[in-house]
Scaffold this active site. Structure first.
Site, PDB file in Angstrom:
ATOM      1  N   LYS B 119      28.906  41.474  47.342  1.00 33.77           N
ATOM      2  CA  LYS B 119      30.295  41.336  47.779  1.00 33.77           C
ATOM      3  C   LYS B 119      30.879  42.641  48.279  1.00 33.77           C
ATOM      4  O   LYS B 119      31.690  42.658  49.203  1.00 33.77           O
ATOM      5  CB  LYS B 119      31.152  40.794  46.639  1.00 33.77           C
ATOM      6  CG  LYS B 119      30.863  39.333  46.377  1.00 33.77           C
ATOM      7  CD  LYS B 119      31.904  38.714  45.489  1.00 33.77           C
ATOM      8  CE  LYS B 119      31.533  37.261  45.245  1.00 33.77           C
ATOM      9  NZ  LYS B 119      32.509  36.556  44.464  1.00 33.77           N
ATOM     10  N   GLU B 213      41.757  44.990  43.016  1.00 31.45           N
ATOM     11  CA  GLU B 213      42.202  44.215  44.173  1.00 31.45           C
ATOM     12  C   GLU B 213      43.552  43.586  43.902  1.00 31.45           C
ATOM     13  O   GLU B 213      43.919  43.343  42.753  1.00 31.45           O
ATOM     14  CB  GLU B 213      41.204  43.086  44.469  1.00 31.45           C
ATOM     15  CG  GLU B 213      39.952  43.550  45.170  1.00 31.45           C
ATOM     16  CD  GLU B 213      38.998  42.411  45.441  1.00 31.45           C
ATOM     17  OE1 GLU B 213      39.237  41.288  44.928  1.00 31.45           O
ATOM     18  OE2 GLU B 213      38.015  42.640  46.155  1.00 31.45           O
ATOM     19  N   ARG B 314      24.144  29.717  53.230  1.00 27.53           N
ATOM     20  CA  ARG B 314      23.409  28.482  52.945  1.00 27.53           C
ATOM     21  C   ARG B 314      24.090  27.321  53.621  1.00 27.53           C
ATOM     22  O   ARG B 314      25.190  27.445  54.150  1.00 27.53           O
ATOM     23  CB  ARG B 314      23.404  28.235  51.436  1.00 27.53           C
ATOM     24  CG  ARG B 314      24.809  28.136  50.886  1.00 27.53           C
ATOM     25  CD  ARG B 314      24.879  27.445  49.547  1.00 27.53           C
ATOM     26  NE  ARG B 314      26.235  27.004  49.295  1.00 27.53           N
ATOM     27  CZ  ARG B 314      27.144  27.656  48.554  1.00 27.53           C
ATOM     28  NH1 ARG B 314      26.813  28.789  47.984  1.00 27.53           N
ATOM     29  NH2 ARG B 314      28.351  27.179  48.400  1.00 27.53           N
TER      30      ARG B 314
END
Lengths: 746, 468, 216
Positions: B119, B213, B314
């Site tokens: 990430k 964050e 995916r």
């Protein structure tokens, strides 16, 4: 019982003894004695009293004659049988006959914390002129008790060795000499606290610093058990004793296992006994004992009173000698020593502080100089010279840097720190406020930039992240196959694909954390800073000092396989910028076993660390113990290296030990186990003897996880367990936290 | 075209969809199942369409060794991971192509899976390309002072933005899946929280780096469907809105496209937001050399600010809802077929301009659960499961219709996907309700209690779809 | 109370249990034991540290997993599988006839005599910590349990539910579950013995101890 019956009984016992000693061997002399005695007993009813007396006399002479003759035929294995015979003299006999009086400490028969270890405060009286002096001694030794069951054959439990250590320390307090008597086939290999290996290590480490004279007398010197009380200034060996790294049976079991899958023949045991050079003569020749005390033919038994007298003289002389050699002025010492043969000289057995220090230095040098011939240093002469020069200059540098300037600098720094602290406390608040004010001024504002960082790319110097650093790819990672985790049943771990396991996971099961064996190269690349490793003494080479059958070939193979000349690699390297000296025992080189070369390299590494004032790390990739095929040349490395370690630690060094895979026996029971900071990598096994040996020697059933690191930690043998993936960080952390401000030196 | 044999390393409805795609493309397939799953329709379908040699029983769907052993025995030439299990496991993908008997991995190359699976790396790539990300740190912060400084400016930042009650999140950078995350509402408490998280992270992950964050509230969850081949061509299949979720942040309804400004009014320019996130997603996909199907996940704040959340490398459950509104040459698209084609190194045979979007799609995830009771899964036996056939309805399920079925407890509790298409939002919603009304899902558990499903929940949410 | 002797006699008629050894996962099978009639041993040693007789190896991805006999007994049947064949997970390989030990007979009889608390649902079960601590510190048979007590935690689909005990008051005499493995619905979880019957149960066990001869 009549006198005659008694004499016959006596002869029968002598015969039995001879038969016991010679084991199963056919010997004409022994059978002759047997048949003669038998004939006499058969004929006894038909003989008259004078005939009986005469025949008994000549029979007795014959016994003596043949005993002397048989004496010359003794094989090394016969000597092993002699010292193990129930009729062999034991420590109690010696206390009765050598010393003038004694008090046993902490034992009354089987009531003792460990009846196989006896401590006694004894004294020797000496008549010099009209005066009578009582000279006190601390006597410590194993007791076999003529086969008494509870003595455990002189196989001492860890707590028995702890007791011995306790009273060595008492002797130091009392400033009296220590006489140790070694009658042990080896220590009892249980791990219960304080632990066989760890306690022996503690004993050896302590003996390296005991500043009273220590005289050791060796009858049966079985490996680690012997070393536990054997680090002496003078080592006297009884002529019929043995001193060995392992029992001949043990050696045969190891050799036999390799050869023919288990069956151990008596011939193999004999051959091992011979090859291991375990006799007094052999050990004297190799330098591991100082002298031999001759015993009566076929070995000393309790009735040999002359022998005790000789022993008494010998231990007195040895003690005097040690005292005189370190006492007072050199010149005087020399004169005194020369006069030693005169028993009328009385030597007081106490030592002054200074003499004590001299004694320790002498002891260190004595052991440091041993086994020098048992390895080869093929370093070219100019390099040796270079080394010597560099060593000297380092010594000078270190002296100036740490002793001379260091001391002053420290004083200044401390002062500066104190002042700084005060200033900080005073101005801290004011400064804080000021900086807030400053930030509010328009010109100084830097918040703009900070906001940018919240939504735009920041700069990130990753430094040395794991992936970047991991440039070493284990050959184990180059195979398309899976490996099962041994904990599958417990934790449902999946089989691991070798490239993942050894390439990405550092050989650690990603599910349960089990550590698979990893070759040492991995550590070189993943623990130390890149390109910071500089090896030293690489050309110091393991040899086959005893010409032990097959070792030559095995060593050649190991050298070829590993590219190393011995099982110990020594180097300097950085861990996140902190320079350390490392000695690494390589499991792949003959199981990481330690012989003369390995011991020498280890000692040199410790010395280098001392000289350069660096922390010292022993990284044990694996060690099976002392290299048995080197015999006492290997065994002596236990006290030898421990002495170096002690010298380093006393100078203020920081010594860390890190165990990986399997670490057993001698090294753990000495120069590794004596470190106050021993860490293990998960899944390591640490102990004195492997499960097989424990089962054989003690008959105990050992649970499969008996030696694992977590058990060792619970028993207090090690100080922590690390994950392989964290070694670098943990080592760095350890160096920082334990090293302190001046890092490694007090 | 070379004929392949594709091992489907998955279960349930996705296994059925993949095997159908294989059949349509003319490839063979192999299916696997575990003993808990023997009653699943994917087994029945495999046997029906491929014969007895196309179905292998394995000990676990999670054990890669089982997959490879079956691949070798069945002589498969490629592996399709589906979603979940190995779909985003770069080590699995790497092993597929690096083992001695090499196979094709139907998905992006393993390096891309690794990079976008990280990430932090994704966030940094985004920032490098001026793609908006959630305000806060883009690298692990180790230093306490630095962390505090960052937290302070993050509060200031939110105040400047007009956020009324700013909240920041402190996360273990090595963590994931909701582990090691805590909220901080005011700066004074920051230190304590930071310590806690760092300790936790050190213990749990042996890495004490943290991320800090902004916490964004009341956002909409949007996705951009990307398709790329290994020859540099990247296209998109529009956007989806996946805001209707269970309390455990599990998606329940997905709608394509992501907003519907035609009949709903938004506080921001919805078309622009959709175009922006499509552009950003394409920009990143090109930058990293993306080469399969993939989803860029976005959160859009009530003010209409999009922030990139993560990239899913995916095929996703909800791919069908994008497919049902996409047309190439007038034909409905099958994204799984496209994924397989590209995974076998074919070139993409169309351009972005060939893709047309028509109408609106709603996907319902039908589960046996109790939405009123924290979405607790219901376990028992399904006795009756049926739905009417409509031309505008696509139903994907592994639940047999002709026999009773015990819901296995070992897996994801999804039972079926119902995808509805409509000319416009109005029609799609009506059809959705119609479908849900006619859907029959009944069963009993061991105590004789009737099955609980989320059908009512789905119906209730249908009315509110796409309203922000 | 049940008729123990009748039950014992019943068991005596067929004093064994057939154990089917199956492939734990896929792979190529190589049999180490190839004929019926061969006697095998289960794991031995104080800690069961020595594995039982090697029956076969299951080779998958370069790793040969040994399959050991789970119990002592005799190989009586081979399923129709060729040496070297690829087998799927769970494929039955062979049967071992295992003669019941005293303990096993006791277990069978206990299952009949005790009140069995059965799994209300399929899933993994754990004792609630209160009971767990007691069992760990004082052993089984130290825990009294009453109707309605919190007894177990059922874990399934990542959620945990507390299960209350239903049945007669008594002590927890034996347990039948392993918290690593899922228990089928209706499978026995533990057996409770009402306190006034503890002596009866003891008598039963003594009877078996004296009246059962283990066969080879």
């Amino acid at each position: 019982m009549t006198e005659i019956d008694k004499q016959i009984q006596d002869l029968k016992e002598r015969l039995q003894y001879i038969q016991d000693i010679f084991g199963n061997r056919e010997n004409a002399n022994v059978s002759l004695l047997g048949s003669k005695l038998n004939d006499f007993v058969q004929a006894l009813p038909s003989l008259g009293p004078s005939q009986i007396k005469r025949q008994l006399g000549s029979l007795s002479d014959l016994f003596t004659f043949l005993e002397n003759k048989l004496e010359k035929e003794l094989t090394p294995m016969d000597r092993v049988r002699i010292v193990r015979h129930p009729q062999r003299i034991c420590l109690k006999d010696i206390l009765e006959n050598v010393y003038d009086n004694y008090t046993e400490i902490g034992g009354q028969g089987e009531y003792s914390i460990d009846p196989s270890m006896i401590i006694a405060r004894a004294y020797i009286t000496r008549n010099v002129g009209k005066k009578i002096y009582k000279q006190p001694v601390m006597v410590i030794g194993q007791e076999k008790g003529h086969g008494q069951e509870f003595r455990n054959g002189g196989s001492v439990k860890p707590w028995g060795n702890a007791k011995a250590l306790e009273y060595m320390k008492v002797a130091v307090t009392e400033n009296i000499p220590i006489h140790t008597y070694i009658f042990t086939p080896g220590s009892y290999p249980v791990e219960d606290y304080p632990g066989a290996a760890q306690q022996i290590a503690r004993n050896i480490y302590a003996m390296a610093g005991i500043n009273v004279p220590v005289v050791a007398v060796i009858s049966e010197g079985g490996s680690g058990g012997a070393e536990a009380i054997g680090l002496a200034d003078t080592r006297i060996m009884l002529s019929h004793g043995y001193y060995s790294v392992i029992s001949p049976e043990g050696a045969a079991a190891i050799e036999g296992r390799a050869k023919s899958g288990g069956r151990i023949s008596p011939e193999l045991v004999e051959s091992c006994a011979r090859q291991l050079r375990i006799t007094a003569q052999d050990n004297l020749k190799m330098g591991y004992i100082d002298r031999i005390l001759q015993e009566p033919a076929l070995g000393a038994r309790p009735e040999h009173f002359d022998f005790f007298k000789k022993l008494r003289q010998e231990v007195i002389l040895a003690t005097d000698e040690i005292i005189l050699s370190v006492r007072g002025i050199k010149l005087f010492r020399a004169i005194a020593l020369r006069k030693l043969n005169n028993p009328n000289i009385y030597v007081r057995w106490g030592l002054s502080q200074k003499s004590g220090e001299r004694l320790l230095w002498r002891r260190y040098q004595k052991y440091r100089s041993l086994s020098q011939w048992a390895y080869r240093d093929s370093t070219p002469a100019w390099q040796k010279y270079k080394r010597a020069v560099s060593e000297t200059s380092w010594s000078v540098y270190s002296f100036l840097r740490y002793e001379f300037f260091g001391r002053h600098q420290r004083a200044i720094t401390h002062l500066a720190e104190d002042v700084q602290g005060e200033v900080h406390a005073l101005f801290g608040r004011a400064m804080h406020k000021a900086s807030r004010l400053l930030r509010k001024l328009p010109g100084v504002k830097n918040e703009k930039e900070e906001v940018c960082q919240l939504t735009t790319l920041s700069t990130w110097e990753e430094g040395m992240s794991w992936d970047e650093h991991c440039r070493y790819i284990s050959p184990q990672a180059n195979q398309d196959r899976t490996l099962p985790c041994p904990n599958t049943v417990k934790f449902n771990c999946l089989d691991l694909w070798a490239p993942d396991l050894f390439g990405d996971f550092a050989g650690v099961c990603s599910h349960c954390g089990h550590h698979f064996p990893m070759e040492y190269e991995w550590y070189l690349f993943n623990v130390f800073d890149p390109r910071s490793i500089s090896e030293f003494s690489p050309r110091l080479e393991s040899l086959n000092p005893l010409d032990f059958e097959g070792l030559e070939h095995k060593l050649d193979q190991a050298k070829k396989q590993t590219g190393h000349k011995s099982g110990c690699m020594t180097f300097e390297a950085d861990i996140k910028g902190i320079r350390v000296v490392v000695a690494m025992l390589l499991a792949r080189f003959r199981g990481g076993s330690v012989g003369a070369a390995e011991g020498e390299k280890f000692s040199r590494a410790v010395e280098q660390a001392r000289r350069k004032h660096m922390p010292f790390l022993a990284y044990v990739h694996g060690t099976a113990g002392i290299r048995i095929q080197e015999g006492t040349n290997g065994l002596i490395q236990m006290p030898r290296c421990t002495l170096s370690v002690r010298r380093y630690l006393e100078a203020g060094g920081l010594y860390l030990v890190l165990y990986d895979t399997n670490s057993y026996a001698g090294p753990v029971a000495s120069f590794l186990g004596c470190s106050p900071y021993q860490f293990a990598i998960r899944s390591a096994n640490i102990g004195f003897a492997g499960p097989g040996v424990i089962r054989e020697t003690t008959g105990l059933d050992i649970p499969p996880d008996y030696h694992n690191a977590f058990m060792a930690l619970s028993r207090g043998h090690i100080q922590g367990i690390w994950d392989r993936r964290e070694i670098r960080n943990n080592l760095h952390h350890a160096l920082r936290t334990m090293g302190g401000e001046f890092l490694y030196y007090r | 075209m070379k004929k392949h044999k594709i091992l489907i390393a998955n279960r349930g409805e996705i296994a059925i969809r993949i095997l159908n795609a294989c059949r349509k493309l003319g490839h063979e397939f192999v299916c696997v199942y575990t003993k808990e799953d023997a009653q699943s329709e994917h087994c029945t379908e495999a046997l029906k369409q491929g014969g007895p040699n196309t179905l292998y029983r394995i000990s676990s769907y999670q054990d890669p060794n089982e997959i490879f052993a079956v691949a070798d025995d069945s002589e498969a030439t490629a592996i399709h991971p589906g979603y979940g299990f190995f779909a985003e496991d770069f080590r699995f993908a790497r092993r597929v192509v690096q083992r001695t008997r090499k196979l094709k991995f139907i998905g992006p190359s393993w390096k891309i899976i690794q990079d976008l699976g990280d990430k932090i790396n994704t966030k940094r790539v985004a920032r490098r390309l001026n793609v908006p990300t959630i305000p806060g740190s883009d690298r692990p912060i180790v230093d306490d002072l630095e962390a505090e400084e960052l937290a302070r400016s993050l509060f200031n930042f939110q105040n400047e933005q007009g956020v009324e009650q700013p909240v920041i999140l402190v996360k273990a950078s090595a963590g994931g899946g909701g582990m090691g995350i805590e909220e901080v509402h005011d700066l004074d408490r920051f230190r304590t929280v930071l310590r806690g998280i760092k300790n936790y992270a050190r213990r749990q992950f042996r890495d004490e780096g943290v991320l800090i964050e902004q916490r964004i509230f009341d956002f909409n969850h949007l996705e951009v469907q990307i398709l790329a081949d290994s020859h540099g061509k990247v296209v998109h299949f529009g956007t989806r809105n996946c805001t209707v979720q269970s309390i455990g942040r599990q998606k329940r309804i997905e709608v394509a496209p992501g907003f519907y400004p035609q009949s709903i009014s938004y506080a921001f320019d919805a078309d622009k937001v959709l175009n922006d996130i499509i552009d950003y997603s394409l920009r990143m996909a090109r930058e990293v050399g993306y080469n399969s199907i993939g989803t860029w996940e976005w959160i859009v704040s009530p003010m209409g600010n999009p922030f990139l959340m993560e990239v899913n490398t995916r095929i996703q459950v909800e791919n069908g809802v994008s497919a049902i509104i996409s047309r190439i040459g007038g034909q409905e698209v099958d994204l799984i077929q496209e994924q397989i084609r590209l995974g076998l190194d074919e070139r993409m045979h169309f351009e972005q301009k060939d893709i047309r979007f028509e109408g609106l799609g709603i996907e319902y995830r039908i589960l046996a659960e109790d939405p009123e009771n924290a979405f607790t899964p219901w376990v028992g036996r399904i006795e009756n499961f049926s739905w009417p056939d409509f031309p505008w309805l696509r139903m994907h399920t592994h639940i047999p219709r002709e026999r009773a079925y015990d819901i296995p407890t070992e897996f994801d509790p999804n039972l079926a996907l119902g995808i509805v298409w409509g000319q416009d939002l109005e029609q799609a919603r009506d059809r959705g309700i119609r479908f849900l009304n006619q859907l029959v899902l009944e069963g009993r558990n061991y105590m004789g209690e009737p099955l609980k499903s989320n059908i009512q929940f789905l119906k209730e949410n249908t009315r509110k779809l796409l309203v922000f | 109370m049940i008729d123990i002797m009748a039950l014992l006699n019943e068991i005596k008629k067929a004093p064994y249990r057939e154990i089917t050894v199956s492939a734990p996962h896929t792979g190529r099978i190589e049999f180490a034991v190839k004929d019926t009639g061969i006697k095998v041993d289960g794991a031995t040693g104080t800690w069961s540290e020595r594995p039982g007789t090697l029956l076969a190896r299951l080779i998958r991805e370069g790793n040969a997993k040994p399959l050991h006999a789970p119990e002592k007994g005799e190989v009586v049947h081979f399923f129709d599988i060729e040496d070297g064949q690829f087998v799927q997970a769970g494929t039955p390989l062979l049967n071992i006839r295992h003669f019941l030990t005293k303990q096993e007979v006791i277990d069978i009889i206990l299952k009949k005599a005790l009140h069995l608390f059965k799994a209300p649902e399929k899933g993994r079960y754990y004792f609630v910590s209160e009971i767990d601590i007691k069992i760990k510190s004082q052993g089984l048979r130290s825990v009294n349990i009453r109707d309605g007590d919190e007894a177990l935690i059922l874990s399934r689909m990542k959620r945990e539910t507390i299960i209350h005990y239903e049945g007669p008051d008594g002590i927890i005499y034996t347990t039948y579950f392993n918290s690593n493995e899922s228990v089928e619905m209706g499978g026995p979880l533990f057996g409770v013995c009402p306190e006034d019957q503890v002596n009866n149960i003891k008598t039963v066990i003594d009877k078996i101890q004296s009246g059962w001869e283990e066969q080879e």
